[in-house]
Design an enzyme around this catalytic site. Sequence first.
Site, PDB file in Angstrom:
ATOM      1  N   LYS A  87       0.870  -1.177   0.000  1.00  0.00           N
ATOM      2  CA  LYS A  87       0.000   0.000   0.000  1.00  0.00           C
ATOM      3  C   LYS A  87       0.899   1.216   0.000  1.00  0.00           C
ATOM      4  O   LYS A  87       2.060   1.151   0.429  1.00  0.00           O
ATOM      5  CB  LYS A  87      -0.867   0.000   1.275  1.00  0.00           C
ATOM      6  CG  LYS A  87      -2.154   0.764   1.144  1.00  0.00           C
ATOM      7  CD  LYS A  87      -3.285  -0.076   0.578  1.00  0.00           C
ATOM      8  CE  LYS A  87      -4.577   0.673   0.494  1.00  0.00           C
ATOM      9  NZ  LYS A  87      -5.702  -0.142   0.087  1.00  0.00           N
ATOM     10  N   GLY A 186     -23.795   3.419   4.881  1.00  0.00           N
ATOM     11  CA  GLY A 186     -22.960   4.000   3.826  1.00  0.00           C
ATOM     12  C   GLY A 186     -23.444   3.591   2.453  1.00  0.00           C
ATOM     13  O   GLY A 186     -23.432   2.400   2.108  1.00  0.00           O
ATOM     14  N   GLY A 188     -22.302   4.691  -0.629  1.00  0.00           N
ATOM     15  CA  GLY A 188     -21.363   5.210  -1.632  1.00  0.00           C
ATOM     16  C   GLY A 188     -21.276   4.241  -2.795  1.00  0.00           C
ATOM     17  O   GLY A 188     -22.238   3.531  -3.124  1.00  0.00           O
ATOM     18  N   VAL A 190     -19.909   1.398  -3.225  1.00  0.00           N
ATOM     19  CA  VAL A 190     -20.186  -0.011  -2.943  1.00  0.00           C
ATOM     20  C   VAL A 190     -21.596  -0.174  -2.355  1.00  0.00           C
ATOM     21  O   VAL A 190     -22.375  -1.035  -2.799  1.00  0.00           O
ATOM     22  CB  VAL A 190     -19.141  -0.603  -1.972  1.00  0.00           C
ATOM     23  CG1 VAL A 190     -19.470  -2.052  -1.639  1.00  0.00           C
ATOM     24  CG2 VAL A 190     -17.742  -0.514  -2.564  1.00  0.00           C
TER      25      VAL A 190
HETATM   26  P1  NAD Z   1     -17.480   5.863  -0.791  1.00  0.00           P
HETATM   27  O1  NAD Z   1     -16.622   6.957  -0.299  1.00  0.00           O
HETATM   28  O2  NAD Z   1     -17.934   5.866  -2.215  1.00  0.00           O
HETATM   29  O3  NAD Z   1     -18.804   5.761   0.105  1.00  0.00           O
HETATM   30  C1  NAD Z   1     -18.826   5.848   1.477  1.00  0.00           C
HETATM   31  C2  NAD Z   1     -20.212   6.357   1.862  1.00  0.00           C
HETATM   32  O4  NAD Z   1     -20.349   6.262   3.264  1.00  0.00           O
HETATM   33  C3  NAD Z   1     -20.449   7.817   1.479  1.00  0.00           C
HETATM   34  O5  NAD Z   1     -21.692   7.926   0.793  1.00  0.00           O
HETATM   35  C4  NAD Z   1     -20.477   8.543   2.836  1.00  0.00           C
HETATM   36  O6  NAD Z   1     -21.356   9.655   2.833  1.00  0.00           O
HETATM   37  C5  NAD Z   1     -20.976   7.441   3.736  1.00  0.00           C
HETATM   38  N1  NAD Z   1     -20.620   7.603   5.146  1.00  0.00           N
HETATM   39  C6  NAD Z   1     -19.425   7.986   5.678  1.00  0.00           C
HETATM   40  N2  NAD Z   1     -19.490   7.985   7.007  1.00  0.00           N
HETATM   41  C7  NAD Z   1     -20.735   7.569   7.342  1.00  0.00           C
HETATM   42  C8  NAD Z   1     -21.410   7.356   8.558  1.00  0.00           C
HETATM   43  N3  NAD Z   1     -20.818   7.560   9.740  1.00  0.00           N
HETATM   44  N4  NAD Z   1     -22.684   6.927   8.525  1.00  0.00           N
HETATM   45  C9  NAD Z   1     -23.314   6.708   7.331  1.00  0.00           C
HETATM   46  N5  NAD Z   1     -22.732   6.914   6.153  1.00  0.00           N
HETATM   47  C10 NAD Z   1     -21.456   7.329   6.140  1.00  0.00           C
HETATM   48  O7  NAD Z   1     -16.695   4.502  -0.449  1.00  0.00           O
HETATM   49  P2  NAD Z   1     -16.883   3.086  -1.132  1.00  0.00           P
HETATM   50  O8  NAD Z   1     -15.954   2.973  -2.292  1.00  0.00           O
HETATM   51  O9  NAD Z   1     -18.336   2.796  -1.303  1.00  0.00           O
HETATM   52  O10 NAD Z   1     -16.276   2.136  -0.002  1.00  0.00           O
HETATM   53  C11 NAD Z   1     -16.989   1.888   1.205  1.00  0.00           C
HETATM   54  C12 NAD Z   1     -16.102   1.110   2.160  1.00  0.00           C
HETATM   55  O11 NAD Z   1     -15.690  -0.107   1.549  1.00  0.00           O
HETATM   56  C13 NAD Z   1     -14.807   1.837   2.559  1.00  0.00           C
HETATM   57  O12 NAD Z   1     -14.471   1.472   3.870  1.00  0.00           O
HETATM   58  C14 NAD Z   1     -13.774   1.247   1.606  1.00  0.00           C
HETATM   59  O13 NAD Z   1     -12.467   1.310   2.143  1.00  0.00           O
HETATM   60  C15 NAD Z   1     -14.260  -0.193   1.519  1.00  0.00           C
HETATM   61  N6  NAD Z   1     -13.859  -0.867   0.298  1.00  0.00           N
HETATM   62  C16 NAD Z   1     -14.208  -0.362  -0.914  1.00  0.00           C
HETATM   63  C17 NAD Z   1     -13.829  -1.020  -2.072  1.00  0.00           C
HETATM   64  C18 NAD Z   1     -14.202  -0.512  -3.439  1.00  0.00           C
HETATM   65  O14 NAD Z   1     -14.059  -1.250  -4.423  1.00  0.00           O
HETATM   66  N7  NAD Z   1     -14.713   0.708  -3.553  1.00  0.00           N
HETATM   67  C19 NAD Z   1     -13.078  -2.219  -1.990  1.00  0.00           C
HETATM   68  C20 NAD Z   1     -12.756  -2.726  -0.721  1.00  0.00           C
HETATM   69  C21 NAD Z   1     -13.152  -2.030   0.414  1.00  0.00           C
END
Ligand code: NAD
Length: 367
Positions: A87, A186, A188, A190
Site C-alpha cells: 500500500k 454507507g 457510496g 459499494v
Molecule cells: P465511498 O466513499 O464511495 O462511500 C462511502 C459512503 O459512506 C459515502 O456515501 C459517505 O457519505 C458514507 N458515510 C461515511 N461515514 C458515514 C457514517 N458515519 N454513517 C453513514 N454513512 C457514512 O466509499 P466506497 O468505495 O463505497 O467504499 C466503502 C467502504 O468499503 C470503505 O471502507 C472502503 O475502504 C471499503 N472498500 C471499498 C472497495 C471498493 O471497491 N470501492 C473495496 C474494498 C473495500
Amino acid sequence: MKTVTQEQIALEEIDIPGYERIIKIHDPKSGLKALIAIHDPTLGPALGGTRIFPYANWDEALFDVLRLSKGMTYKAAVSGLGLGGGKSVIIADPKHHITPDQLRAFGRVVNQLEGTYICSEDMGCTEEHLKYVREETEYVVGLAHPKSSGNPSPFTAYGVFRGIQSVAQHAYGSDLLQGKTIAIQGLGAVGEALAEHLFWAGARLIVCDRDNEKAERLAKKYAATVCSPDEILSVKCDILAPCAMGGILNSVTIPKLNCRAVAGAANNQLQSDNHAIDLIQHGIIYAPDFLINSGGLINVSFEIEPEGYNPVLARDKIDTIYEQLLTIFEISKDNKCSTHQAAVELASYRLRYGVGKRGSQLVFHHD
Ligand code: NAD
C-alpha cells in the site's frame, strides 16, 4: 516499457520487523511526502492502492500504511491471487494540495521499485491522479483506458452480496434473502450497488448515509426504511452491512448491535482483533472484512494476467467468496476461534507454505 523521464529520487528505507520494505519519500523539488509499504511478497508482487490523505504527521501516515499493507497481504492470500500485500500513502489534501509534479515524482519512485509494488486507486486517489503516475511508470493498474478493469466498486459490491448469501446460509440454513432485513451503513460506490443486489434478491432494506438526501432517494427506489447515522449500528436487523468507514466494531458499539451477523465492505471494521471475540460473546457472526470485500482486488488482478482483463473470469472468481466464507465458518467452529482469526490463519498458512504463489509473469496491458 518503462518511461523514466527524470532523475531518480533518493529513497529512505525504514526497517520494521515483519515488513519486507518500507520506503519514505520526501522529494524537496516537488514537495511530495509519501510512504510505500511492501508487507509480504511471498506469493507475488505487492499490489495495493495509493491513499491520498492530509495526515497530521509522518507517524500517522506510517501507522496507516503499515496497517493497510498487511491487510492487503491477507486479502490477496485468502483470495489466492498470486499477489503480495502493499500500500502507499501520499500526505496531501487530495482536493487542494496535490500537484501533477508530486504525482509524477511518486510514479518515478514506483518505477524504481521495478514492479515489486503496483499501485492503484484508493481513498482520495482518482483515475485522474493515476494518469500522472502512469507518465513515469507502467506499474499502475485501474487506469481509464479500454484494457483496464475499470471501476472496482461494482465487483466489490457483488462479492459482498455473495458473502451475505453465505452468511445467511450459515446463520439460517438457507442463502435465500427473501424477507431478511439487511441494514446498510454507507451508500457510496459499494453500498449503493449492494442495495440493488439485495433488493432484487428480495431483502428488506434499511439504509443510512451521512448524506440524508441520498438515503431518502435510495429508500424510495428500493422501498427501504431510512435510519440515521446515529442509530444504524443498533438498529434491529438480520444482517448489518458496514459500507462506510473502519473501526466501527468496538467496545462501545458491539454491546449495542441488534443483528445476527455483520457482513459488509468497509475495511478494518474491527477496532482491534480482540473485538472479534467480543462479537462471538454477543452471539454475532462476523464475515472477515478482508475476505468479503476482496471483489475489487480480485477484479483488478485480472488486468495484469497475460491474456488481459476478462470480466467473466473476474466475476467467477468473486463468486467463490461464498464458498470461501463457508470454509472460514467451519475452520472457526472446528478450532474454536473467531472467524477473523480463522481467516488470518488461513492466509498465514498459505504464506508459510507458498500456497497460491504466482506462476505466471504479470503483463501490463497499457494503451
Ligand atoms: P465511498 O466513499 O464511495 O462511500 C462511502 C459512503 O459512506 C459515502 O456515501 C459517505 O457519505 C458514507 N458515510 C461515511 N461515514 C458515514 C457514517 N458515519 N454513517 C453513514 N454513512 C457514512 O466509499 P466506497 O468505495 O463505497 O467504499 C466503502 C467502504 O468499503 C470503505 O471502507 C472502503 O475502504 C471499503 N472498500 C471499498 C472497495 C471498493 O471497491 N470501492 C473495496 C474494498 C473495500
